[in-house]
Design a protein around this motif. Structure first.
Motif, PDB file in Angstrom:
ATOM      1  N   GLU A  41       5.380   5.368  -7.119  1.00 15.25           N
ATOM      2  CA  GLU A  41       4.928   5.441  -5.732  1.00 15.25           C
ATOM      3  C   GLU A  41       5.669   4.501  -4.780  1.00 15.25           C
ATOM      4  O   GLU A  41       5.676   4.749  -3.576  1.00 15.25           O
ATOM      5  CB  GLU A  41       3.430   5.178  -5.648  1.00 15.25           C
ATOM      6  CG  GLU A  41       2.609   6.277  -6.307  1.00 15.25           C
ATOM      7  CD  GLU A  41       1.118   6.054  -6.248  1.00 15.25           C
ATOM      8  OE1 GLU A  41       0.666   5.015  -5.714  1.00 15.25           O
ATOM      9  OE2 GLU A  41       0.382   6.932  -6.734  1.00 15.25           O
ATOM     10  N   THR A  42       6.260   3.421  -5.307  1.00 16.41           N
ATOM     11  CA  THR A  42       6.869   2.426  -4.415  1.00 16.41           C
ATOM     12  C   THR A  42       8.329   2.088  -4.736  1.00 16.41           C
ATOM     13  O   THR A  42       9.004   1.497  -3.908  1.00 16.41           O
ATOM     14  CB  THR A  42       6.080   1.104  -4.456  1.00 16.41           C
ATOM     15  OG1 THR A  42       6.288   0.463  -5.727  1.00 16.41           O
ATOM     16  CG2 THR A  42       4.593   1.317  -4.196  1.00 16.41           C
ATOM     17  N   LEU A  68       0.839  -1.190   0.000  1.00 13.95           N
ATOM     18  CA  LEU A  68       0.000   0.000   0.000  1.00 13.95           C
ATOM     19  C   LEU A  68       0.878   1.245   0.000  1.00 13.95           C
ATOM     20  O   LEU A  68       2.045   1.207   0.389  1.00 13.95           O
ATOM     21  CB  LEU A  68      -0.912   0.028   1.237  1.00 13.95           C
ATOM     22  CG  LEU A  68      -1.944  -1.084   1.348  1.00 13.95           C
ATOM     23  CD1 LEU A  68      -2.686  -0.987   2.677  1.00 13.95           C
ATOM     24  CD2 LEU A  68      -2.927  -1.035   0.185  1.00 13.95           C
ATOM     25  N   ALA A  69       0.293   2.343  -0.436  1.00 13.92           N
ATOM     26  CA  ALA A  69       0.953   3.645  -0.378  1.00 13.92           C
ATOM     27  C   ALA A  69       0.093   4.547   0.507  1.00 13.92           C
ATOM     28  O   ALA A  69      -1.096   4.307   0.678  1.00 13.92           O
ATOM     29  CB  ALA A  69       1.088   4.228  -1.787  1.00 13.92           C
ATOM     30  N   ARG A  70       0.714   5.558   1.078  1.00 15.93           N
ATOM     31  CA  ARG A  70      -0.020   6.465   1.954  1.00 15.93           C
ATOM     32  C   ARG A  70      -0.150   7.826   1.271  1.00 15.93           C
ATOM     33  O   ARG A  70       0.819   8.352   0.741  1.00 15.93           O
ATOM     34  CB  ARG A  70       0.695   6.612   3.293  1.00 15.93           C
ATOM     35  CG  ARG A  70      -0.141   7.342   4.328  1.00 15.93           C
ATOM     36  CD  ARG A  70       0.567   7.417   5.631  1.00 15.93           C
ATOM     37  NE  ARG A  70       1.703   8.335   5.499  1.00 15.93           N
ATOM     38  CZ  ARG A  70       2.546   8.611   6.482  1.00 15.93           C
ATOM     39  NH1 ARG A  70       2.425   8.030   7.650  1.00 15.93           N
ATOM     40  NH2 ARG A  70       3.538   9.459   6.291  1.00 15.93           N
ATOM     41  N   PRO A  84      -1.382   1.281  -4.704  1.00 12.39           N
ATOM     42  CA  PRO A  84      -0.501   2.019  -5.613  1.00 12.39           C
ATOM     43  C   PRO A  84      -1.120   2.070  -7.006  1.00 12.39           C
ATOM     44  O   PRO A  84      -1.626   1.065  -7.509  1.00 12.39           O
ATOM     45  CB  PRO A  84       0.803   1.218  -5.598  1.00 12.39           C
ATOM     46  CG  PRO A  84       0.503  -0.078  -4.935  1.00 12.39           C
ATOM     47  CD  PRO A  84      -0.791   0.054  -4.210  1.00 12.39           C
ATOM     48  N   GLY A  85      -1.094   3.242  -7.568  1.00 14.54           N
ATOM     49  CA  GLY A  85      -1.680   3.445  -8.889  1.00 14.54           C
ATOM     50  C   GLY A  85      -2.107   4.879  -9.033  1.00 14.54           C
ATOM     51  O   GLY A  85      -1.840   5.720  -8.176  1.00 14.54           O
ATOM     52  N   GLY A  86      -2.801   5.160 -10.121  1.00 14.73           N
ATOM     53  CA  GLY A  86      -3.258   6.526 -10.326  1.00 14.73           C
ATOM     54  C   GLY A  86      -3.758   6.763 -11.729  1.00 14.73           C
ATOM     55  O   GLY A  86      -3.984   5.825 -12.498  1.00 14.73           O
ATOM     56  N   GLY A  87      -3.907   8.033 -12.036  1.00 10.07           N
ATOM     57  CA  GLY A  87      -4.554   8.465 -13.266  1.00 10.07           C
ATOM     58  C   GLY A  87      -3.756   8.213 -14.530  1.00 10.07           C
ATOM     59  O   GLY A  87      -2.531   8.324 -14.551  1.00 10.07           O
ATOM     60  N   MET A  88      -4.506   7.877 -15.573  1.00 10.21           N
ATOM     61  CA  MET A  88      -3.912   7.683 -16.889  1.00 10.21           C
ATOM     62  C   MET A  88      -3.561   9.028 -17.500  1.00 10.21           C
ATOM     63  O   MET A  88      -4.290  10.004 -17.332  1.00 10.21           O
ATOM     64  CB  MET A  88      -4.914   6.986 -17.831  1.00 10.21           C
ATOM     65  CG  MET A  88      -5.086   5.529 -17.558  1.00 10.21           C
ATOM     66  SD  MET A  88      -6.356   4.755 -18.606  1.00 10.21           S
ATOM     67  CE  MET A  88      -5.966   5.378 -20.230  1.00 10.21           C
ATOM     68  N   GLU A  89      -2.454   9.053 -18.199  1.00 10.02           N
ATOM     69  CA  GLU A  89      -2.110  10.221 -19.003  1.00 10.02           C
ATOM     70  C   GLU A  89      -2.794  10.076 -20.355  1.00 10.02           C
ATOM     71  O   GLU A  89      -3.084   8.955 -20.797  1.00 10.02           O
ATOM     72  CB  GLU A  89      -0.598  10.316 -19.153  1.00 10.02           C
ATOM     73  CG  GLU A  89       0.100  10.574 -17.819  1.00 10.02           C
ATOM     74  CD  GLU A  89       1.614  10.590 -17.923  1.00 10.02           C
ATOM     75  OE1 GLU A  89       2.156  10.413 -19.035  1.00 10.02           O
ATOM     76  OE2 GLU A  89       2.248  10.772 -16.873  1.00 10.02           O
ATOM     77  N   HIS A  90      -3.062  11.195 -21.010  1.00  8.46           N
ATOM     78  CA  HIS A  90      -3.749  11.155 -22.305  1.00  8.46           C
ATOM     79  C   HIS A  90      -2.973  10.259 -23.277  1.00  8.46           C
ATOM     80  O   HIS A  90      -1.767  10.395 -23.452  1.00  8.46           O
ATOM     81  CB  HIS A  90      -3.876  12.565 -22.886  1.00  8.46           C
ATOM     82  CG  HIS A  90      -4.606  12.587 -24.181  1.00  8.46           C
ATOM     83  ND1 HIS A  90      -5.970  12.455 -24.260  1.00  8.46           N
ATOM     84  CD2 HIS A  90      -4.164  12.673 -25.450  1.00  8.46           C
ATOM     85  CE1 HIS A  90      -6.332  12.469 -25.513  1.00  8.46           C
ATOM     86  NE2 HIS A  90      -5.259  12.607 -26.267  1.00  8.46           N
ATOM     87  N   GLY A  91      -3.690   9.300 -23.862  1.00  6.46           N
ATOM     88  CA  GLY A  91      -3.095   8.388 -24.837  1.00  6.46           C
ATOM     89  C   GLY A  91      -2.385   7.189 -24.237  1.00  6.46           C
ATOM     90  O   GLY A  91      -1.892   6.331 -24.973  1.00  6.46           O
ATOM     91  N   GLU A  92      -2.322   7.106 -22.919  1.00 10.41           N
ATOM     92  CA  GLU A  92      -1.615   6.016 -22.254  1.00 10.41           C
ATOM     93  C   GLU A  92      -2.522   4.796 -22.109  1.00 10.41           C
ATOM     94  O   GLU A  92      -3.711   4.917 -21.839  1.00 10.41           O
ATOM     95  CB  GLU A  92      -1.154   6.494 -20.869  1.00 10.41           C
ATOM     96  CG  GLU A  92      -0.247   5.543 -20.141  1.00 10.41           C
ATOM     97  CD  GLU A  92       0.249   6.131 -18.818  1.00 10.41           C
ATOM     98  OE1 GLU A  92       1.393   5.833 -18.457  1.00 10.41           O
ATOM     99  OE2 GLU A  92      -0.503   6.865 -18.148  1.00 10.41           O
ATOM    100  N   ASP A  93      -1.945   3.609 -22.250  1.00 14.58           N
ATOM    101  CA  ASP A  93      -2.660   2.364 -22.029  1.00 14.58           C
ATOM    102  C   ASP A  93      -2.761   2.128 -20.523  1.00 14.58           C
ATOM    103  O   ASP A  93      -1.801   2.388 -19.789  1.00 14.58           O
ATOM    104  CB  ASP A  93      -1.874   1.224 -22.688  1.00 14.58           C
ATOM    105  CG  ASP A  93      -2.593  -0.097 -22.596  1.00 14.58           C
ATOM    106  OD1 ASP A  93      -2.466  -0.753 -21.532  1.00 14.58           O
ATOM    107  OD2 ASP A  93      -3.260  -0.476 -23.558  1.00 14.58           O
TER     108      ASP A  93
END
Length: 152
Positions: free
Chosen positions: A57-58, A21-23, A36-45
């Motif tokens: 993040e880790t 996990l991330a805080r 851990p994770g987050g938003g897609m950038e435009h055009g990213e898979d």
């Protein structure tokens, strides 16, 4: 009313009875544990998003081993003297395993700490609901990638 769509990808990394996990600073400054994770950038898979975000993040490199499911969240935010915003979040949850790298904390990003937490301790952590959603998907593995009782 304005509309806002956000697509994000998250990883569930579980090994030896622990989850990675991330805080993140939560509302009011109270830190919350997140996947851990987050938003897609435009055009990213989305696959590339989760690999990039976990590394950011880790410090770990991961191999995505499966798609657990997709979760959606929709909320209307109303603020005084501003138009309401209809926010729609689509969250893709992957199962992953660590393949390299060293655990480290993100500097200048959306999280400030990364750690392995015992699965049995998760209910006692201050965490975002997506952690529980991810663990349910990981445990139940619904064929549709959608949990029973999920909102329409």
């Amino acid at each position: 009313m304005r509309r806002n769509l956000r697509v994000a990808a998250y990883a569930l990394c579980v090994r030896d009875g622990r989850i990675l996990l991330a805080r993140s600073p939560g509302p009011g400054g109270v830190p919350e544990w997140v996947l851990p994770g987050g938003g897609m950038e435009h055009g990213e898979d989305p696959h590339d998003t989760v690999v990039r975000e976990v590394a950011e993040e880790t410090g770990y490199r991961i191999e995505v081993t499966g798609l657990l499911g997709v979760d959606c969240l929709r909320r209307v935010s109303r603020r005084r003297f501003r138009p309401a915003v209809d926010r729609h979040a689509v969250r893709i949850l992957y199962e992953a395993r660590i393949t390299g790298g060293d655990l480290r904390y993100e500097v200048g990003g959306s999280t400030d700490l990364a750690a392995w937490q015992d699965l049995a301790a998760v209910p006692g952590l201050t965490r975002v609901p997506l952690v529980d959603t991810g663990l349910r998907l990981w445990r139940e593995r619904p064929a549709t990638g959608r949990l029973a009782g999920a909102e329409e």
